[in-house]
Motif scaffolding. Structure first.
Motif, PDB file in Angstrom:
ATOM      1  N   THR A 167       0.839  -1.195   0.000  1.00  0.00           N
ATOM      2  CA  THR A 167       0.000   0.000   0.000  1.00  0.00           C
ATOM      3  C   THR A 167       0.876   1.248   0.000  1.00  0.00           C
ATOM      4  O   THR A 167       2.066   1.188   0.324  1.00  0.00           O
ATOM      5  CB  THR A 167      -0.917   0.026   1.230  1.00  0.00           C
ATOM      6  OG1 THR A 167      -0.106   0.097   2.419  1.00  0.00           O
ATOM      7  CG2 THR A 167      -1.776  -1.220   1.301  1.00  0.00           C
ATOM      8  N   GLU A 169       0.790   5.798  -1.281  1.00  0.00           N
ATOM      9  CA  GLU A 169       0.329   6.801  -2.228  1.00  0.00           C
ATOM     10  C   GLU A 169       0.998   6.599  -3.584  1.00  0.00           C
ATOM     11  O   GLU A 169       2.030   5.931  -3.690  1.00  0.00           O
ATOM     12  CB  GLU A 169       0.640   8.204  -1.690  1.00  0.00           C
ATOM     13  CG  GLU A 169      -0.049   8.523  -0.376  1.00  0.00           C
ATOM     14  CD  GLU A 169       0.383   9.866   0.196  1.00  0.00           C
ATOM     15  OE1 GLU A 169       1.153  10.590  -0.490  1.00  0.00           O
ATOM     16  OE2 GLU A 169      -0.035  10.198   1.316  1.00  0.00           O
ATOM     17  N   GLN A 282      -5.260   3.083  -3.933  1.00  0.00           N
ATOM     18  CA  GLN A 282      -6.574   3.219  -3.325  1.00  0.00           C
ATOM     19  C   GLN A 282      -6.646   2.417  -2.025  1.00  0.00           C
ATOM     20  O   GLN A 282      -5.809   1.553  -1.776  1.00  0.00           O
ATOM     21  CB  GLN A 282      -7.663   2.717  -4.283  1.00  0.00           C
ATOM     22  CG  GLN A 282      -7.701   3.435  -5.620  1.00  0.00           C
ATOM     23  CD  GLN A 282      -8.830   2.961  -6.497  1.00  0.00           C
ATOM     24  OE1 GLN A 282      -9.990   2.997  -6.095  1.00  0.00           O
ATOM     25  NE2 GLN A 282      -8.511   2.515  -7.699  1.00  0.00           N
ATOM     26  N   ASN A 283      -7.664   2.707  -1.229  1.00  0.00           N
ATOM     27  CA  ASN A 283      -7.908   1.942  -0.018  1.00  0.00           C
ATOM     28  C   ASN A 283      -8.759   0.738  -0.408  1.00  0.00           C
ATOM     29  O   ASN A 283      -9.941   0.870  -0.703  1.00  0.00           O
ATOM     30  CB  ASN A 283      -8.631   2.801   1.028  1.00  0.00           C
ATOM     31  CG  ASN A 283      -8.773   2.083   2.359  1.00  0.00           C
ATOM     32  OD1 ASN A 283      -9.174   0.929   2.417  1.00  0.00           O
ATOM     33  ND2 ASN A 283      -8.429   2.787   3.431  1.00  0.00           N
ATOM     34  N   ASP A 286     -11.938   0.059   1.473  1.00  0.00           N
ATOM     35  CA  ASP A 286     -13.039   0.933   1.068  1.00  0.00           C
ATOM     36  C   ASP A 286     -13.661   0.451  -0.235  1.00  0.00           C
ATOM     37  O   ASP A 286     -14.880   0.552  -0.427  1.00  0.00           O
ATOM     38  CB  ASP A 286     -12.535   2.371   0.900  1.00  0.00           C
ATOM     39  CG  ASP A 286     -12.211   3.033   2.228  1.00  0.00           C
ATOM     40  OD1 ASP A 286     -12.609   2.484   3.281  1.00  0.00           O
ATOM     41  OD2 ASP A 286     -11.544   4.086   2.216  1.00  0.00           O
ATOM     42  N   GLU A 305       0.744  -7.216   4.630  1.00  0.00           N
ATOM     43  CA  GLU A 305       0.706  -5.863   4.075  1.00  0.00           C
ATOM     44  C   GLU A 305       2.037  -5.149   4.300  1.00  0.00           C
ATOM     45  O   GLU A 305       2.622  -5.205   5.384  1.00  0.00           O
ATOM     46  CB  GLU A 305      -0.423  -5.050   4.717  1.00  0.00           C
ATOM     47  CG  GLU A 305      -0.537  -3.636   4.168  1.00  0.00           C
ATOM     48  CD  GLU A 305      -1.714  -2.872   4.736  1.00  0.00           C
ATOM     49  OE1 GLU A 305      -1.728  -1.629   4.655  1.00  0.00           O
ATOM     50  OE2 GLU A 305      -2.649  -3.532   5.270  1.00  0.00           O
ATOM     51  N   LYS A 307       3.463  -1.348   3.902  1.00  0.00           N
ATOM     52  CA  LYS A 307       3.065   0.042   3.671  1.00  0.00           C
ATOM     53  C   LYS A 307       4.283   0.877   3.297  1.00  0.00           C
ATOM     54  O   LYS A 307       5.257   0.938   4.048  1.00  0.00           O
ATOM     55  CB  LYS A 307       2.396   0.627   4.918  1.00  0.00           C
ATOM     56  CG  LYS A 307       1.953   2.075   4.743  1.00  0.00           C
ATOM     57  CD  LYS A 307       1.180   2.566   5.950  1.00  0.00           C
ATOM     58  CE  LYS A 307       0.841   4.047   5.832  1.00  0.00           C
ATOM     59  NZ  LYS A 307       0.114   4.367   4.593  1.00  0.00           N
ATOM     60  N   ARG A 441     -10.175   8.956  -4.745  1.00  0.00           N
ATOM     61  CA  ARG A 441      -9.309   9.333  -3.620  1.00  0.00           C
ATOM     62  C   ARG A 441      -9.917  10.443  -2.787  1.00  0.00           C
ATOM     63  O   ARG A 441      -9.785  10.457  -1.555  1.00  0.00           O
ATOM     64  CB  ARG A 441      -7.941   9.772  -4.151  1.00  0.00           C
ATOM     65  CG  ARG A 441      -6.933  10.110  -3.062  1.00  0.00           C
ATOM     66  CD  ARG A 441      -5.583  10.442  -3.646  1.00  0.00           C
ATOM     67  NE  ARG A 441      -5.604  11.648  -4.433  1.00  0.00           N
ATOM     68  CZ  ARG A 441      -5.546  12.877  -3.918  1.00  0.00           C
ATOM     69  NH1 ARG A 441      -5.490  13.039  -2.609  1.00  0.00           N
ATOM     70  NH2 ARG A 441      -5.568  13.934  -4.693  1.00  0.00           N
TER      71      ARG A 441
END
Length: 450
Positions: A167, A169, A282-283, A286, A305, A307, A441
């Protein structure tokens, strides 16, 4: 049959817009490919009849005909040349006609160079030729606590075969992390295949991922492997995995569970052995809540995961990365490495970098071109004064401000075009796909056309 080395592969670019043809040529040459150019259909047909090509990339409309004529010529002459077309934005009918005629993919104008690279790498299966990271050298530079934590987790992940979900940006180095995991793993001597899931037309996703049999559809003149076969024994990196259509998500889930793929047009399955690493800006949770991503696939992909930190959280690493990038760019251009003016370094340290490392690279490439060759100044960086306000030094404050400005601009564009997002994207000077990402976003509810 063994594949030709990258530097022995030749691409024919056909476009009457000289500037665009030159840009395409420069991009392909940087990928290590040989390139010929033609400015009309007749010239391109003559080259196809006299030289061997590994890829044809043609515009649809030219002074003496259309690119689809070249697609048909390749088919009728039984030339073993995959072809892709460039269409004007909104010309969906042209793209469909080209696909039916035998093209394997298309690009919409204005051409995204990232999508072009993805298309070319897919057509020529170049990703598996990427050199592994040399021992002791990492593509993830830095010594901040945030990046040290990434390295510690990468070392653990490299010893595992479990799926990894990266994950972070946009521009934060998700693919670099995936490549590092692969390079440090027991699969390092096998292919690493990177796929941008958002860059593949929906009607081609299945054949691109799983391959197809001869005769499976118009233009399938021979058997072809997909991404899973190309990554056999190695790692398959699914970037922007949230963009996969729901129908494809079901099929991907089955492949993960059964470790087998079925080519389009085949009645049998064949085993595959790949490690999956996925990523998205993206999340994904969500996306699951919104019904755009399957919960069962989410749990299959998100076993572990990783990050990636945004550049603004990496402190002094910004200066370290800037110096490293400028040195690399100077070496590529055969010039002396310029130094940074203290004011330029201070400006970089105060800037928020919403585009992260990718934005830093683009910024420094531009600055190198604008500088006097000896010193990079704040003017060369072309940062707006408001980007450097002391009150904006706090990451959250500046991000909130940028998000508000961006959201307002998008909403105004959508309102002015009567809810037509395609027209709104043109008004804003971005692609429809980019606009969709930004709306997701920023939490802007979809309205108007799709």
């Amino acid at each position: 049959m063994a594949r030709k080395p990258r530097n022995q592969r030749r691409v024919l670019v056909v476009d009457d817009e000289v500037d665009l043809a030159d840009l395409l040529e420069l991009t392909l040459v940087k990928l290590g490919l040989d390139v010929d150019k033609a400015n009309n259909v007749a010239e391109a047909r003559a080259l196809l009849d006299t030289r061997n090509y590994d890829l044809l990339l043609t515009d649809m409309r030219m002074p003496d005909g259309e690119g689809i004529e070249l697609i048909r010529h390749v088919q009728s002459a039984r030339l073993d040349v995959p072809a892709a077309v460039i269409t004007a934005y909104g010309s969906t009918d042209n793209a469909v006609a080209a696909l039916k005629a035998g093209a394997f993919d298309y690009l919409a104008k204005p051409v995204s160079l990232e999508q072009l690279r993805t298309l070319v790498k897919s057509a020529l299966q170049l990703d598996d030729e990427a050199a592994p990271v040399p021992a002791g050298e990492s593509p993830l530079l830095g010594d901040s606590p945030a990046i040290r934590q990434v390295h510690e987790l990468v070392a653990k992940l490299a010893r595992s075969q479990a799926p990894v979900y990266v994950t972070g940006e946009s521009g934060s180095g998700k693919e670099r992390a995936a490549r590092l995991i692969h390079a440090r793993s027991s699969r390092a001597d096998k292919p690493f295949v990177a796929v941008n899931c958002g860059a593949i037309p929906e009607n081609l996703v299945e054949s691109e991922f799983f391959g197809y049999r001869k005769g499976a559809f118009t233009g399938a003149d021979s058997d072809r492997d997909g991404f899973f076969q190309a990554a056999s024994g190695g790692t398959l990196f699914l970037d922007e995995v949230a963009d996969l259509p729901l129908a494809m998500q079901v099929k991907l889930l089955r492949v993960i569970q059964e470790r087998k793929v079925r080519k389009v047009g085949s009645t049998t399955e064949e085993p595959v052995d790949v490690r999956l690493i996925s990523a998205t800006h993206q999340n994904l949770a969500d996306c699951v809540d919104a019904g755009r991503f399957r919960l069962d696939l989410y749990y299959r992909l998100n076993v572990i995961e990783l990050k990636m930190p945004p550049l603004r959280e990496m402190g002094d690493d910004i200066v370290l990365l800037a110096r490293h990038i400028v040195a690399r760019l100077a070496d590529c251009n055969g010039i002396d490495v310029p130094v940074f003016a203290p004011e330029a370094l201070a400006a970089l340290a105060r800037y928020h970098f919403p585009g992260n490392v990718r934005e830093l690279e683009n910024m420094l490439e531009r600055a190198l071109a604008l500088s006097d060759g000896e010193t990079v100044t704040p003017c060369d960086l072309q940062l707006d004064r408001e980007d450097l306000e002391p009150g904006h030094a706090d990451g959250g404050g500046l991000q909130d401000y940028l998000d508000r400005v961006e959201k307002q601009a998008i909403l105004e564009a959508i309102d002015k075009t009567g809810g037509n997002r395609t027209q709104a994207a043109k008004t804003l000077g971005v692609t429809f796909r980019s606009l969709r990402y930004r709306m997701d976003r920023l939490g802007i509810a979809g309205r108007g056309d799709t």
